[in-house]
Design a protein around this motif. Structure first.
Motif, PDB file in Angstrom:
ATOM      1  N   GLY A  35      -4.667 -14.100  -3.455  1.00 38.94           N
ATOM      2  CA  GLY A  35      -4.727 -13.505  -2.116  1.00 38.94           C
ATOM      3  C   GLY A  35      -3.762 -14.178  -1.147  1.00 38.94           C
ATOM      4  N   ILE A  36      -3.768 -15.510  -1.129  1.00 38.34           N
ATOM      5  CA  ILE A  36      -2.842 -16.262  -0.274  1.00 38.34           C
ATOM      6  C   ILE A  36      -1.404 -15.990  -0.704  1.00 38.34           C
ATOM      7  CG2 ILE A  36      -2.057 -18.590   0.313  1.00 38.34           C
ATOM      8  CD1 ILE A  36      -5.063 -19.428   0.096  1.00 38.34           C
ATOM      9  N   GLY A  37      -1.203 -15.918  -2.022  1.00 36.37           N
ATOM     10  CA  GLY A  37       0.142 -15.658  -2.534  1.00 36.37           C
ATOM     11  C   GLY A  37       0.689 -14.317  -2.091  1.00 36.37           C
ATOM     12  N   LEU A  38      -0.093 -13.256  -2.236  1.00 33.97           N
ATOM     13  CA  LEU A  38       0.424 -11.926  -1.877  1.00 33.97           C
ATOM     14  C   LEU A  38       0.547 -11.757  -0.363  1.00 33.97           C
ATOM     15  CD1 LEU A  38      -2.021  -9.760  -0.893  1.00 33.97           C
ATOM     16  CD2 LEU A  38      -2.635  -9.949  -3.295  1.00 33.97           C
ATOM     17  N   LEU A  39      -0.367 -12.376   0.413  1.00 37.01           N
ATOM     18  CA  LEU A  39      -0.253 -12.290   1.876  1.00 37.01           C
ATOM     19  C   LEU A  39       1.012 -12.974   2.374  1.00 37.01           C
ATOM     20  CD1 LEU A  39      -3.976 -12.965   2.947  1.00 37.01           C
ATOM     21  CD2 LEU A  39      -2.740 -10.803   3.128  1.00 37.01           C
ATOM     22  N   SER A  40       1.448 -13.992   1.662  1.00 40.91           N
ATOM     23  CA  SER A  40       2.667 -14.716   2.059  1.00 40.91           C
ATOM     24  C   SER A  40       3.929 -13.900   1.815  1.00 40.91           C
ATOM     25  CB  SER A  40       2.764 -16.045   1.286  1.00 40.91           C
ATOM     26  OG  SER A  40       1.655 -16.863   1.554  1.00 40.91           O
ATOM     27  N   ARG A  41       3.822 -12.849   1.004  1.00 38.81           N
ATOM     28  CA  ARG A  41       5.003 -12.046   0.651  1.00 38.81           C
ATOM     29  C   ARG A  41       5.155 -10.785   1.498  1.00 38.81           C
ATOM     30  NH1 ARG A  41       6.705 -12.309  -4.635  1.00 38.81           N
ATOM     31  NH2 ARG A  41       8.449 -11.059  -3.860  1.00 38.81           N
ATOM     32  N   LEU A  42       4.155 -10.482   2.327  1.00 40.01           N
ATOM     33  CA  LEU A  42       4.158  -9.191   3.019  1.00 40.01           C
ATOM     34  C   LEU A  42       5.168  -9.127   4.156  1.00 40.01           C
ATOM     35  CD1 LEU A  42       0.329  -8.446   3.330  1.00 40.01           C
ATOM     36  CD2 LEU A  42       1.904  -7.705   1.532  1.00 40.01           C
ATOM     37  N   ASP A  43       5.800  -7.957   4.285  1.00 38.80           N
ATOM     38  CA  ASP A  43       6.600  -7.620   5.468  1.00 38.80           C
ATOM     39  C   ASP A  43       5.704  -6.749   6.347  1.00 38.80           C
ATOM     40  OD1 ASP A  43       8.289  -6.678   7.403  1.00 38.80           O
ATOM     41  OD2 ASP A  43       9.624  -5.582   6.029  1.00 38.80           O
ATOM     42  N   LEU A  44       5.150  -7.340   7.408  1.00 40.04           N
ATOM     43  CA  LEU A  44       4.140  -6.643   8.202  1.00 40.04           C
ATOM     44  C   LEU A  44       4.712  -5.475   8.995  1.00 40.04           C
ATOM     45  CD1 LEU A  44       1.984  -9.625   9.507  1.00 40.04           C
ATOM     46  CD2 LEU A  44       1.747  -8.283   7.425  1.00 40.04           C
ATOM     47  N   SER A  45       6.015  -5.438   9.191  1.00 41.03           N
ATOM     48  CA  SER A  45       6.624  -4.339   9.953  1.00 41.03           C
ATOM     49  C   SER A  45       6.693  -3.050   9.131  1.00 41.03           C
ATOM     50  CB  SER A  45       8.025  -4.731  10.416  1.00 41.03           C
ATOM     51  OG  SER A  45       8.892  -4.912   9.294  1.00 41.03           O
ATOM     52  N   SER A  46       6.492  -3.179   7.812  1.00 45.79           N
ATOM     53  CA  SER A  46       6.561  -2.018   6.932  1.00 45.79           C
ATOM     54  C   SER A  46       5.178  -1.678   6.389  1.00 45.79           C
ATOM     55  CB  SER A  46       7.513  -2.308   5.762  1.00 45.79           C
ATOM     56  OG  SER A  46       7.425  -1.290   4.789  1.00 45.79           O
ATOM     57  N   PHE A  47       4.682  -0.468   6.705  1.00 47.23           N
ATOM     58  CA  PHE A  47       3.370  -0.053   6.220  1.00 47.23           C
ATOM     59  C   PHE A  47       3.506   0.651   4.871  1.00 47.23           C
ATOM     60  CE2 PHE A  47       1.803  -1.223  10.295  1.00 47.23           C
ATOM     61  CZ  PHE A  47       0.434  -1.456  10.116  1.00 47.23           C
ATOM     62  N   LYS A  48       4.266   0.024   3.976  1.00 49.69           N
ATOM     63  CA  LYS A  48       4.385   0.480   2.591  1.00 49.69           C
ATOM     64  C   LYS A  48       3.518  -0.426   1.717  1.00 49.69           C
ATOM     65  CE  LYS A  48       7.805   3.358   3.630  1.00 49.69           C
ATOM     66  NZ  LYS A  48       7.639   4.828   3.580  1.00 49.69           N
ATOM     67  N   VAL A  49       3.032   0.103   0.602  1.00 47.15           N
ATOM     68  CA  VAL A  49       2.221  -0.713  -0.296  1.00 47.15           C
ATOM     69  C   VAL A  49       3.109  -1.769  -0.948  1.00 47.15           C
ATOM     70  CG1 VAL A  49       0.815  -0.718  -2.389  1.00 47.15           C
ATOM     71  CG2 VAL A  49       0.560   1.133  -0.722  1.00 47.15           C
ATOM     72  N   GLN A  50       2.819  -3.042  -0.649  1.00 45.73           N
ATOM     73  CA  GLN A  50       3.634  -4.150  -1.147  1.00 45.73           C
ATOM     74  C   GLN A  50       2.896  -5.022  -2.160  1.00 45.73           C
ATOM     75  OE1 GLN A  50       5.513  -6.132   2.370  1.00 45.73           O
ATOM     76  NE2 GLN A  50       4.841  -4.281   3.438  1.00 45.73           N
ATOM     77  N   ALA A  51       1.569  -4.854  -2.240  1.00 45.55           N
ATOM     78  CA  ALA A  51       0.780  -5.626  -3.211  1.00 45.55           C
ATOM     79  C   ALA A  51      -0.335  -4.739  -3.756  1.00 45.55           C
ATOM     80  CB  ALA A  51       0.205  -6.878  -2.570  1.00 45.55           C
ATOM     81  N   MET A  52      -0.589  -4.866  -5.056  1.00 44.32           N
ATOM     82  CA  MET A  52      -1.637  -4.071  -5.691  1.00 44.32           C
ATOM     83  C   MET A  52      -2.442  -4.981  -6.619  1.00 44.32           C
ATOM     84  SD  MET A  52      -1.409  -0.399  -7.662  1.00 44.32           S
ATOM     85  CE  MET A  52      -0.079  -0.831  -8.778  1.00 44.32           C
ATOM     86  N   VAL A  53      -3.770  -4.935  -6.460  1.00 43.84           N
ATOM     87  CA  VAL A  53      -4.671  -5.726  -7.299  1.00 43.84           C
ATOM     88  C   VAL A  53      -5.510  -4.764  -8.134  1.00 43.84           C
ATOM     89  CG1 VAL A  53      -6.447  -7.522  -7.362  1.00 43.84           C
ATOM     90  CG2 VAL A  53      -4.790  -7.482  -5.462  1.00 43.84           C
ATOM     91  N   VAL A  54      -5.472  -4.920  -9.449  1.00 47.58           N
ATOM     92  CA  VAL A  54      -6.246  -4.068 -10.357  1.00 47.58           C
ATOM     93  C   VAL A  54      -7.448  -4.866 -10.857  1.00 47.58           C
ATOM     94  CG1 VAL A  54      -6.133  -2.517 -12.349  1.00 47.58           C
ATOM     95  CG2 VAL A  54      -4.027  -3.088 -11.097  1.00 47.58           C
ATOM     96  N   CYS A  55      -8.650  -4.317 -10.661  1.00 49.05           N
ATOM     97  CA  CYS A  55      -9.902  -4.989 -11.034  1.00 49.05           C
ATOM     98  C   CYS A  55     -10.691  -4.112 -12.011  1.00 49.05           C
ATOM     99  CB  CYS A  55     -10.766  -5.252  -9.796  1.00 49.05           C
ATOM    100  SG  CYS A  55      -9.994  -6.280  -8.535  1.00 49.05           S
TER     101      CYS A  55
END
Length: 462
Positions: A59-79
């Motif tokens: 969670g911390i890892g993917l949040l660190s990679r986000l570009d918040l200005s873009s509302f495109k899907v940048q991370a996906m978690v499959v459970c």
């Protein structure tokens, strides 16, 4: 291993402050081993069980990679299950509180497709979902992962066990080649290694060895005649008086029979098996997780993805045939440094299962006597919480903070008397300490939440 503090990691100040506000100061072993590599953008395959802190790691890892200005899907978690996806969603949202702009969306089966499709049209940074529903959104192009940076396969071994291999392959086929892929699995079996070779690029392998002998779970075995098994179960519950217990049965019928008998005898019980509708399943898990029900009687299949904090005991009403299933069962107690209790009933005819366990775990079974006990009706140690059901949820813009505010504001109920709050699409559940439940019910019935009146009643599910 030396303890590592989150402050030593190259994290944004706001994210770090939020992590510390959640009470996280030192990294768990799996976080310390995996998070530095994740933050570097490397592919990682990590051997980690539920409760090890793995969700915070990715969670911390993917949040660190986000570009918040873009509302495109940048991370996906499959459970593998909806319950696990919901838990992952909640934890990522908690970690994301350092900014109001991060949108995390759950895409799970068992809930209507159209509202999810509509939410995706407005954009999201992170999606968390189950394989079948994610595949459906990708095939219908309501989910477009063209800008995906991070893909997480959580409990990958369980997804393979459940037959999702082809669906996962199809999901990954829609994602960009230049992505970071993180795999978390409780085992390093060959199918997991094959999946890693197929979908990861030069992955870093991380494994935190945990010795069975260092396990914080006390394991006790009790030999009992098959006809006296229910009485023995009643004795264990009355003797140990655990506040939160899962009783595992091998069949749906046995599960329902045990739950019905315990209910008749005054225990606070819910049954969890494959015949339940999704809404019924949600209600059962809400009540058990928020401590307004003390005992959950479950089958292994129905309990997949079950992650309840502070579970004090697991009881094997009957031992499973497979030693690995036993390890999965008892692993639901004794988490996060807490002591756990695993109690197992077995007849003389089942001693071969105990021998298989002893060989598998390299241990000797600890046997205890069962005192005579008669199952009879008696009001037994009521659970500490009562659940209130509210006829409004996310679609009515109800949030946990709104419910908490209504209770602690005009009603004057102490915040310490308010337990877990669960908000679904069209209903919400709040746990209240038993002594304050009538006052809370009157407050919510006669007052307003977010300026609106809702139907509210005590939940009495059977």
């Amino acid at each position: 291993m030396n303890t590592v503090e989150f402050s030593s990691l190259p994290l944004k100040t706001a994210l770090l402050e939020n992590i510390e506000s959640l009470g996280y100061t030192h990294l768990t072993p799996i976080q310390a081993e995996s998070l530095p590599h994740i933050l570097e953008g490397r592919d990682v395959i990590a051997q980690a069980k539920t409760g090890s802190g793995k969700t915070a790691a990715f969670g911390i890892g993917l949040l660190s990679r986000l570009d918040l200005s873009s509302f495109k899907v940048q991370a996906m978690v499959v459970c593998p299950t909806r319950e696990l996806a919901d838990q992952v969603c909640k934890e990522i949202r908690q970690l994301a509180r350092f900014t109001q702009n991060i949108k995390v969306l759950a895409l799970c089966g068992g809930t209507p497709f159209a509202p999810q499709r509509d939410s995706l049209q407005y954009g999201a940074h992170v999606v968390v979902g189950t394989p079948g529903r994610l595949q459906e959104h990708l095939q219908k192009q309501s989910l477009r992962p063209d800008h995906l940076k991070v893909l997480v396969l959580d409990e990958a071994d369980r997804m393979l066990d459940m037959g999702f291999a082809d669906i996962i392959s199809d999901i990954i086929s829609y994602t960009p080649n230049h992505r970071q892929t993180l795999m978390f699995s409780a085992t390093y079996a060959d199918p997991i290694r094959d999946m890693s070779q197929k979908f990861q690029f030069k992955p870093i392998s991380v494994s935190v060895e945990t010795s069975h002998h260092d396990n914080p779970i006390e394991q006790h075995f009790h030999q009992v005649e098959k006809s006296k098994r229910l009485n023995a179960l009643g004795y264990l519950l009355a003797y140990h008086r655990p506040e939160s217990t899962v009783v595992f049965c091998n069949t749906k019928r046995e599960c329902q029979d045990v739950a019905s008998t315990l209910t008749t005898c005054g225990f606070s019980v819910q049954a969890l098996h494959g015949d339940l509708e999704q809404k019924e399943r949600d209600q059962v898990l809400v009540r058990f997780a928020n401590k307004s029900c003390s005992i959950l009687v479950a089958t292994d299949v129905a309990a997949r993805g079950l992650d309840i904090k502070d579970m004090q005991a697991v009881i094997n009403y009957e031992l499973p045939w497979d030693p690995e299933v036993y390890v999965h069962r008892i692993g639901r107690t004794g988490r996060a440094g807490q002591k756990g209790l695993a109690l197992s009933l077995c007849s003389e005819a089942e001693m071969n299962r105990v021998k298989a366990l002893e060989d598998y775990l390299s241990m000797s079974a600890h046997w205890d006597d069962i005192a005579p006990f008669k199952i009879a009706y008696e009001q037994r140690f009521e659970p500490p919480m009562i659940t209130l059901w509210i006829d409004g949820g996310r679609k009515q813009k109800v949030r946990p903070g709104d419910i908490l505010g209504a209770l602690t504001g005009t009603a004057g109920i102490a915040g310490s008397d308010v337990g877990k709050i669960d908000v679904f699409d069209n209903q919400a559940y709040v746990a209240i300490k038993r002594q304050s439940s009538n006052k809370a019910l009157a407050c919510l019935k006669n007052g307003k939440i977010k300026g609106r009146s809702f139907n509210v009643h005590k939940s009495q599910w059977k």
